[in-house]
Design a protein around this motif. Sequence first.
Motif, mmCIF file in Angstrom:
data_model
loop_
_atom_site.group_PDB
_atom_site.id
_atom_site.type_symbol
_atom_site.label_atom_id
_atom_site.label_comp_id
_atom_site.label_asym_id
_atom_site.label_seq_id
_atom_site.Cartn_x
_atom_site.Cartn_y
_atom_site.Cartn_z
ATOM 1 N N ASP A 1 0.852 -1.185 0.000
ATOM 2 C CA ASP A 1 0.000 0.000 0.000
ATOM 3 C C ASP A 1 0.887 1.234 0.000
ATOM 4 N N SER A 2 1.006 1.885 -1.137
ATOM 5 C CA SER A 2 1.859 3.064 -1.210
ATOM 6 C C SER A 2 1.015 4.335 -1.202
ATOM 7 N N LYS A 3 1.526 5.327 -0.499
ATOM 8 C CA LYS A 3 0.867 6.625 -0.426
ATOM 9 C C LYS A 3 1.810 7.661 -1.014
ATOM 10 N N PRO A 4 1.244 8.705 -1.573
ATOM 11 C CA PRO A 4 2.123 9.773 -2.045
ATOM 12 C C PRO A 4 2.728 10.504 -0.848
ATOM 13 N N VAL A 5 3.861 11.134 -1.054
ATOM 14 C CA VAL A 5 4.465 12.003 -0.062
ATOM 15 C C VAL A 5 4.345 13.418 -0.605
ATOM 16 N N VAL A 6 3.783 14.296 0.181
ATOM 17 C CA VAL A 6 3.614 15.681 -0.226
ATOM 18 C C VAL A 6 4.795 16.477 0.303
ATOM 19 N N VAL A 7 5.471 17.209 -0.586
ATOM 20 C CA VAL A 7 6.583 18.073 -0.191
ATOM 21 C C VAL A 7 6.166 19.510 -0.470
ATOM 22 N N ILE A 8 6.217 20.339 0.563
ATOM 23 C CA ILE A 8 5.851 21.745 0.435
ATOM 24 C C ILE A 8 7.116 22.575 0.562
ATOM 25 N N ASP A 9 7.448 23.274 -0.503
ATOM 26 C CA ASP A 9 8.667 24.068 -0.553
ATOM 27 C C ASP A 9 8.289 25.501 -0.935
ATOM 28 N N TYR A 10 8.037 26.365 -0.047
ATOM 29 C CA TYR A 10 8.151 26.235 1.380
ATOM 30 C C TYR A 10 6.961 26.857 2.062
ATOM 31 N N LEU A 11 6.841 26.654 3.371
ATOM 32 C CA LEU A 11 5.656 27.001 4.154
ATOM 33 C C LEU A 11 5.214 28.453 3.977
ATOM 34 N N GLN A 12 6.142 29.371 4.026
ATOM 35 C CA GLN A 12 5.780 30.781 4.004
ATOM 36 C C GLN A 12 5.221 31.246 2.646
ATOM 37 N N LEU A 13 5.291 30.404 1.608
ATOM 38 C CA LEU A 13 4.736 30.766 0.297
ATOM 39 C C LEU A 13 3.292 30.298 0.107
ATOM 40 N N ILE A 14 2.787 29.468 1.003
ATOM 41 C CA ILE A 14 1.417 28.956 0.863
ATOM 42 C C ILE A 14 0.420 30.082 1.113
ATOM 43 N N SER A 33 -1.165 25.324 9.218
ATOM 44 C CA SER A 33 -0.683 24.167 9.987
ATOM 45 C C SER A 33 -1.837 23.273 10.415
ATOM 46 N N THR A 34 -2.994 23.857 10.716
ATOM 47 C CA THR A 34 -4.175 23.062 11.053
ATOM 48 C C THR A 34 -4.603 22.215 9.856
ATOM 49 N N LEU A 35 -4.619 22.812 8.675
ATOM 50 C CA LEU A 35 -4.969 22.088 7.452
ATOM 51 C C LEU A 35 -3.960 20.972 7.174
ATOM 52 N N LEU A 36 -2.667 21.273 7.308
ATOM 53 C CA LEU A 36 -1.633 20.268 7.048
ATOM 54 C C LEU A 36 -1.723 19.108 8.028
ATOM 55 N N LYS A 37 -2.049 19.381 9.275
ATOM 56 C CA LYS A 37 -2.185 18.313 10.267
ATOM 57 C C LYS A 37 -3.310 17.367 9.871
ATOM 58 N N ARG A 38 -4.416 17.913 9.380
ATOM 59 C CA ARG A 38 -5.522 17.052 8.927
ATOM 60 C C ARG A 38 -5.106 16.231 7.716
ATOM 61 N N LEU A 39 -4.390 16.855 6.774
ATOM 62 C CA LEU A 39 -3.933 16.140 5.582
ATOM 63 C C LEU A 39 -2.923 15.048 5.919
ATOM 64 N N SER A 40 -2.153 15.235 6.986
ATOM 65 C CA SER A 40 -1.115 14.254 7.340
ATOM 66 C C SER A 40 -1.703 12.920 7.775
ATOM 67 N N ASN A 41 -2.994 12.878 8.046
ATOM 68 C CA ASN A 41 -3.648 11.597 8.347
ATOM 69 C C ASN A 41 -3.810 10.753 7.085
ATOM 70 N N LEU A 42 -3.751 11.393 5.915
ATOM 71 C CA LEU A 42 -3.904 10.688 4.644
ATOM 72 C C LEU A 42 -2.575 10.259 4.036
ATOM 73 N N CYS A 43 -1.534 11.075 4.230
ATOM 74 C CA CYS A 43 -0.225 10.775 3.660
ATOM 75 C C CYS A 43 0.847 11.595 4.383
ATOM 76 N N PRO A 44 2.086 11.163 4.305
ATOM 77 C CA PRO A 44 3.165 11.946 4.930
ATOM 78 C C PRO A 44 3.341 13.286 4.224
ATOM 79 N N ILE A 45 3.629 14.313 5.011
ATOM 80 C CA ILE A 45 3.846 15.647 4.464
ATOM 81 C C ILE A 45 5.171 16.170 4.994
ATOM 82 N N LEU A 46 6.016 16.600 4.081
ATOM 83 C CA LEU A 46 7.293 17.215 4.427
ATOM 84 C C LEU A 46 7.177 18.692 4.097
ATOM 85 N N VAL A 47 7.360 19.533 5.120
ATOM 86 C CA VAL A 47 7.224 20.967 4.947
ATOM 87 C C VAL A 47 8.581 21.627 5.158
#
Length: 161
Positions: A1-14, A33-47
């Motif tokens: 079971d593979s999940k995508p990894v989301v990479v956000i480069d970088y936080l202050q540009l969102i 950060s609240t939104l990213l925490k919810r999304l992290s339940n679906l897949c790993p997120i690197l910020v």
Amino acid sequence: DSKPVVVIDYLQLIRLENPKQDSDVLQRLSDISTLLKRLSNLCPILVISSVNRASYKEVSLGSFKGSGDLEFSANFAAVLTVTDEADTRERELSLCVVKSRAGMGNVDIKFKFYGENLWFKDLGQVTRHGEETTVKTVEAKPTGGVVQKKLSAEEAKEMFG
């Protein structure tokens, strides 16, 4: 079971689609950060985030620029610092782990970065609370297997809900 990894480069540009009218930078980062925490339940997120200037000499969990909520909600936080600026083609770096819910925090891991080849070599040095420990040395070289895709807000909403 593979999940995508989301990479956000970088936080202050969102930027949020519908920011609050009276939102300041800290409130915006809190909402993100609240939104990213919810999304992290679906897949790993690197910020990737910038650090404040006070942290150039000494890093801590408070090093991330304007991100108090991110510090609280993150499962892992680390700061990559240059420890040897003598040669830009070959630099010594330190990965300072300032928070790790699943492992050891307050750790510095030393690497050598070879810019021309874009690869890291673990120097086998880990420092924790002033005590140096030697670990097995490994090398990380690019494999060319990275898939990169920029998502529009609509695509991200569709993919992550």
